[in-house]
Design an enzyme around this catalytic site. Structure first.
Site, PDB file in Angstrom:
ATOM      1  N   ASN A 186     -72.226   5.453 -52.335  1.00 42.23           N
ATOM      2  CA  ASN A 186     -72.786   4.402 -51.473  1.00 42.23           C
ATOM      3  C   ASN A 186     -73.889   3.605 -52.186  1.00 42.23           C
ATOM      4  OD1 ASN A 186     -75.148   5.889 -51.393  1.00 42.23           O
ATOM      5  ND2 ASN A 186     -74.580   6.938 -49.508  1.00 42.23           N
ATOM      6  N   CYS A 192     -64.260   0.691 -46.404  1.00 39.40           N
ATOM      7  CA  CYS A 192     -65.276   1.696 -46.727  1.00 39.40           C
ATOM      8  C   CYS A 192     -65.977   1.984 -45.418  1.00 39.40           C
ATOM      9  CB  CYS A 192     -66.193   1.199 -47.823  1.00 39.40           C
ATOM     10  SG  CYS A 192     -66.856  -0.457 -47.554  1.00 39.40           S
ATOM     11  N   ASP A 221     -68.619  -0.294 -43.753  1.00 44.03           N
ATOM     12  CA  ASP A 221     -68.638  -1.569 -43.057  1.00 44.03           C
ATOM     13  C   ASP A 221     -67.652  -2.561 -43.654  1.00 44.03           C
ATOM     14  OD1 ASP A 221     -70.569  -1.025 -41.069  1.00 44.03           O
ATOM     15  OD2 ASP A 221     -72.120  -1.083 -42.613  1.00 44.03           O
ATOM     16  N   GLY A 222     -67.131  -2.221 -44.802  1.00 47.09           N
ATOM     17  CA  GLY A 222     -66.136  -3.083 -45.399  1.00 47.09           C
ATOM     18  C   GLY A 222     -66.714  -4.337 -46.024  1.00 47.09           C
ATOM     19  N   TRP A 223     -67.964  -4.265 -46.458  1.00 50.03           N
ATOM     20  CA  TRP A 223     -68.488  -5.467 -47.123  1.00 50.03           C
ATOM     21  C   TRP A 223     -69.080  -5.178 -48.503  1.00 50.03           C
ATOM     22  CZ3 TRP A 223     -71.631  -6.252 -42.107  1.00 50.03           C
ATOM     23  CH2 TRP A 223     -72.643  -5.289 -42.006  1.00 50.03           C
ATOM     24  N   ASP A 224     -69.166  -3.933 -48.919  1.00 48.89           N
ATOM     25  CA  ASP A 224     -69.666  -3.655 -50.263  1.00 48.89           C
ATOM     26  C   ASP A 224     -68.562  -3.119 -51.175  1.00 48.89           C
ATOM     27  OD1 ASP A 224     -72.294  -4.440 -49.741  1.00 48.89           O
ATOM     28  OD2 ASP A 224     -72.704  -2.538 -48.759  1.00 48.89           O
ATOM     29  N   ARG A 265     -78.689  -7.378 -49.923  1.00 48.38           N
ATOM     30  CA  ARG A 265     -78.412  -6.625 -51.142  1.00 48.38           C
ATOM     31  C   ARG A 265     -79.269  -7.087 -52.312  1.00 48.38           C
ATOM     32  NH1 ARG A 265     -77.025  -3.789 -48.017  1.00 48.38           N
ATOM     33  NH2 ARG A 265     -74.923  -3.202 -47.364  1.00 48.38           N
TER      34      ARG A 265
END
Lengths: 660, 427
Positions: free
Chosen positions: A275, A338, A340-343, A384
């Protein structure tokens, strides 16, 4: 600016990181947007510009006799060590920078004041350069299996998704909305990449809210619809990019992963990418290794391994390779998620797209790829990369890792990419610079609310304008290696993953290879082109003359214009440098006089200036010649021979040789 | 050959063959203090005779002021008779790079004024200093006294400075190399421990140390006008050669050409130590591997400055293994060639037009400047082949190595290091 406590400090010393004894005296300026250090040396007046948004940490160290040291670490991996004579000045600079580096409103960011002197129309054209609608058309959409859905119009279903999304034709609005309710942050499965050769696709979503036993009919139907959209295959892969343990832990919070028993015809697969917190710490550890002062080879290798950075890069690559293989070789569609599906999802989808489709390996295609998988799908750039002051736990080098993956691929496939390393480095720089509006905010919705396109400029237009700088001269679109999907070796190749010195040490020019093959080949290419043009002109003239002779007329042909080509500059070839610190901590022989090296570095300096087209980048970085001075090389304890030759300027050595 | 050279430059029969040498810098003007035979004549002549590079004459360059007796005396005072000879003359600074083996000082710290070195220094610019780079640690040098050797005593060498830059030799680098080859050949290795395994091999530190010692010596050559730099370790056949030959690559643009590197390898390696020579299987391979790796590192940092490409290094790599390759070639010709012609064969084989594409660098741009590499760990890389499919020289050569060591017959050890050593060691 009300935050600047002191706009100018004189007699500041900028310490060279490699040879700490060497320091340049100059003046430090604080402006609304930049920290500027101007050298006192009258002939060069070298300037170092640093954007406030690039500053990652500022550290005030214990005051010494020489002054008060201030350490500025930047997000583009530049490290600046200043020594300010007065403690009070240092404190003022420190406090000002703390505030300036952490803006609280978007309006404070540089892109809102940056003005490249373009009119409104040019600005709009810049934003139009990369168009996702065109990209979908290129992929072959819409088609009988996939359609554009307006279910997310006005961000009604999911506020971090774009408004225009492609979904399977059989997925009705009811199914989509139902599925979205069963997914974290309502990020339902949507199309990321469509492989028109075999109808296989890559879809992305967030984790399902399955907990230990929950089911959702619409979500199951949604996955069925994705499978049906690919007539060539009777199952789909569902790839969870998290380590299994993390995914299981999420079940306790009512989230988790798909149960193979509930979904028909799926194959579920975990790929353990760690993560954002692990990645942040890993980068931190690696940067510590980069900051070591004259480390041994062992220190370096141990440190690099302990950071785990290359291992994480490999995990991302492996996930991308798995998906690319499933799509191109097996012809099976893949759903990636993953948490949240954004990284991780963005990383993996974009690596897979890059491996699959040669278009994304072109200059324009790569911009489209970032626009598609990162910007439009709501990668949280603001959080980020810490553009605005926020939770430090949200910061993580997610896109940096993707950029590094691309570089690792470029090293493996030198002819497969239309762009070069500089392109990647400049993109990385601008993700943090906030000079352009592209990477602002956390989602399309926020960008729209902020009217980014009307108030700022697009990076893509800027890069496109200077594209000549970013070309890879080795690129060959017709090469067997570059057509279709990139094929990586099947055996695990650990040595394939290398430390990217060009990125993480890029401000220490002395550590970089001193000659650039890319620049050399570009110069040759340009030269060839000029000669070609000249040849054509001469042939035309010859034809004319022949005609004249044929007709026996007395028309005198004009003198042709003098030849334009001037032979490409030798500065590339004669990249001079000076010896570095080879003595380490050991005694060395006495060195030559401190005046050495000036001509050499001047050579490099002009060359760098020629190369870089990006005014901001060149101002802040490329002027750094990086040629170490040897004058302070000899440790004090060493026996010194009397310096009988100090009167002579020894750096004319090479120059003399040149003229000889 | 002897009549071409002035008397005094060549000592027929006494051990000079153990240090054959010829200076390659064409068109060079040396100081009068140095006996010197203009190489143009030699090259013109030999080129007519054999049409390619041949074994160099059994000659070395020594100071003009040193007569035969001084040479013989110095030879007796040096291990294996390897008295200081010229390795490189830097035309710009007038500095000379010498190499030798360790002096035989012994436990009593024998002192013998070495006329040779004194003459060397005297021939240099007045007031210039001498520098000695000992490739052993100070302690190791001291320990060597037990075996009747040692290092230069300060008192006996006025005007000379000595520095110790320890370079490991013998078993450690050889084992490092084997360890590296094994690590690269292990495809089961996971990335989690790959770097620590690489670190455990300790090969890259050897590369780093060799390069930084070289740079230190080369720096003195380039920047101390008229000085004398003497490099030696124990035998003067491995680390010493590594340092002197790499220093030439850094400083001398001509040695970075295809002809230059071949001359350098021929002169400094094949002739002196026998490394890289096909027929010598008794010799360890690490010095040549280390040399080639260092050259590769230079090429990576200065891709435009070397006329030869990675292909040449790989070819030399292959020949660095003790191999029956030479005989294979000979048999095909149906003629039994002597050792000389066999080494000659290596070059003529490499210089064939069909090999050009593989061996030459297409982007070579001659530049008269010195190339100063960075020796920081960030700048050094594991040598990986840049040609697909992911060819790793270490890996590829692991099998070659195994094959050839198995094939080897003792009869291939023709050129023993005992060569001509007799008359001097007794002294």
């Amino acid at each position: 600016m009300e935050h600047i406590r002191t706009p100018k400090v004189e007699n500041v010393r900028l310490v060279d990181r490699i040879s700490s004894r060497k320091a340049t005296l100059g003046t430090l300026y604080l402006t609304a947007t930049h920290v500027i250090f101007v050298e006192n040396a009258p002939d060069t007046r070298k300037e170092t510009w640093i954007l406030h948004s690039q500053i990652s940490t500022i550290e005030k160290q214990a005051t010494a006799a020489s002054g008060c040291p201030l350490l500025i670490r930047c997000k583009n991996f530049q490290l600046l060590q200043l020594i300010i004579p007065q403690e009070r000045d240092c404190h003022d600079v420190y406090l000002s920078l703390i505030r300036l580096a952490r803006p609280v409103k978007y309006e404070e960011l540089y892109c809102f004041s940056f003005n490249p002197q373009l009119d409104k129309e040019e600005r709009e054209q810049g934003w139009m350069l990369i168009n996702l609608r065109e990209e979908h058309k290129r992929m072959g959409l819409p088609n009988p299996h996939w359609q554009l859905s307006d279910v997310n119009r006005d961000y009604r279903v999911c506020d971090s998704y774009p408004t225009e999304l492609y979904v399977p034709k059989s997925a009705t609005a009811h199914i989509i909305v139902g599925s979205s309710k069963f997914r974290s942050r309502r990020r339902f499965p949507a199309l990321s990449y469509y492989h028109r050769d075999n109808h296989a696709s890559i879809c992305r979503s967030s984790q399902p809210l399955s907990g230990f036993s929950a089911r959702c009919l619409e979500d199951e139907q949604m996955l069925q619809a994705i499978r049906k959209a690919n007539p060539g295959s009777d199952f789909i892969y569902v790839v969870d990019t998290r380590p299994k343990l993390n995914a299981m832990a999420n079940r306790a919070a009512g989230k988790g992963y798909e149960n193979e028993d509930n979904y028909s015809n799926i194959k579920f697969q975990f790929i353990g990418i760690e993560n954002i917190h692990v990645m942040r710490n890993s980068l931190q550890k690696m940067l510590e290794v980069c900051e070591l002062k004259s480390p041994s080879m062992s220190d370096f290798l141990w440190g690099l391994e302990n950071s785990g950075w290359l291992r994480h890069i490999k995990a991302i690559m492996d996930a991308g390779i798995f998906i690319a293989k499933a799509v191109s070789e097996e012809g099976v569609s893949v759903l990636v998620h993953c948490s949240d599906g954004w990284d991780r999802t963005a990383q993996v989808c974009s690596v897979a797209s890059l491996l699959l489709d040669p278009h994304y390996r072109t200059l324009r295609g790569f911009m489209v790829l970032i626009e598609k998988d990162w910007i439009s799908f709501g990668h949280k750039f603001n959080h980020r990369y810490g553009n605005l002051d926020g939770d430090p736990k949200e910061i993580s080098p997610v896109i940096d890792q993707f950029i590094e993956c691309v570089w690792q691929l470029m090293e493996q496939f030198p002819c497969a990419f239309e762009f070069n390393e500089r392109f990647l480095i400049h993109i990385q720089h601008h993700i943090y610079s906030c000079q352009f509006g592209n990477f602002l905010c956390n989602s399309q919705k926020e960008r729209q609310e902020l009217k980014i396109q009307e108030r700022t400029y697009s990076l893509w237009a800027h890069l496109w304008k200077n594209r000549a700088d970013y070309m890879n001269p080795l690129f060959r679109a017709d090469h067997s290696q570059t057509r279709g999907a990139l094929r990586l070796p099947t055996t695990p190749c650990n040595f394939m993953y290398k430390f990217w010195s060009g990125m993480y040490n890029r401000f220490e020019k002395g550590l970089q290879p001193r000659q650039s093959v890319t620049d050399y080949l570009m110069a040759v290419k340009e030269e060839t082109q000029q000669l070609e043009e000249e040849r054509e002109a001469l042939e035309e003239r010859l034809e004319k003359i022949q005609k004249v002779q044929l007709h026996h007329t007395k028309v005198k042909s004009k003198h042709s214009e003098p030849s334009k080509h001037s032979g490409f500059s030798t500065s590339d070839n004669s990249t001079a440098n000076t010896p570095q610190d080879y003595s380490g901590n050991m005694k060395s022989f006495p060195s030559r006089s401190p005046s050495q090296g000036d001509e050499d570095s001047a050579l490099i300096l002009t060359q760098d200036n020629l190369k870089s087209s990006d005014p901001d980048l060149s101002a802040s970085s490329d002027q750094e010649s990086g040629v170490e001075d040897l004058s302070c090389r000899s440790p004090s304890g060493g026996e010194r021979a009397p310096s009988e030759d100090s009167g002579k300027d020894r750096d004319s050595d090479e120059a003399v040789f040149l003229t000889a | 050959m002897a009549q071409l050279l002035s008397p005094g430059a060549v000592l027929p029969g006494i051990g000079i063959t153990s240090f054959p040498f010829f200076y390659p810098f064409k068109g060079l003007r040396l100081r009068d203090a140095w006996h010197f035979h203009p190489p143009e004549r030699y090259y013109k002549r030999t080129a007519r005779e054999v049409g390619a590079l041949v074994l160099l004459p059994r000659a070395v360059i020594v100071p003009r002021a040193a007569d035969d007796d001084a040479l013989a005396l110095s030879a007796r005072f040096r291990r294996g008779g390897r008295f200081p000879v010229l390795s490189y003359h830097h035309a710009l600074s007038g500095t000379v790079l010498l190499r030798s083996s360790q002096p035989l000082t012994g436990p009593q710290k024998r002192r013998r004024a070495e006329e040779l070195l004194r003459a060397g220094l005297a021939g240099a610019r007045p007031g210039a200093r001498g520098f000695i780079v000992d490739t052993r640690s100070a302690q190791a040098a001291k320990q060597a006294r037990v075996t009747d050797a040692g290092t230069e005593a300060k008192a006996a060498y006025r005007g000379w400075k000595r520095r110790h830059r320890p370079l490991e030799r013998g078993r450690p680098p050889q084992e490092s190399f084997m360890c590296l080859v094994e690590a690269c050949g292990d495809l089961e290795q996971s990335i989690d421990h790959w770097l620590s395994r690489l670190e455990g091999c300790h090969w890259l530190p050897h590369v780093k140390e060799a390069l930084s010692t070289t740079c230190l010596a080369a720096q003195v050559v380039a920047h101390r006008e008229g000085a004398c730099i003497l490099v030696h370790g124990a035998e003067g056949t491995d680390s010493t050669l590594l340092v002197t030959s790499l220093a030439q690559l850094i400083l001398d643009p001509l040695s970075r050409t295809m002809a230059g590197i071949q001359e350098l390898v021929e002169r400094d390696w094949i002739q002196v130590s026998g490394h890289l020579a096909p027929a010598l299987c008794t010799m360890p391979t690490w010095p040549s591997h280390l040399f080639l790796d260092c050259v590769w590192q230079l090429g990576r940092q200065f891709p435009l400055s070397l006329e030869f490409g990675e292909g040449l290094l790989l070819a030399l790599f292959e020949h660095a293994y003790p191999s029956p390759f030479g005989t294979f070639l000979c048999n095909r010709r149906g003629e039994l060639w002597g050792l000389r012609t066999r080494t000659h064969f290596l070059w003529s084989g490499l210089n064939q037009p069909k090999e050009q594409r593989r061996l030459w660098s297409p982007i070579y741009t001659p530049s008269p400047l010195a190339i100063w590499p960075s020796v920081e760990p960030w700048s050094l890389r594991l040598w990986q082949g840049d040609r697909p499919p992911h060819l790793l020289p270490w890996e590829a050569h692991y099998s070659i190595y195994k094959e050839k060591t198995e094939l080897l017959q003792p009869s291939f050890s023709l050129w023993a290091p005992t060569l001509n050593a007799g008359s001097l060691d007794s002294g």
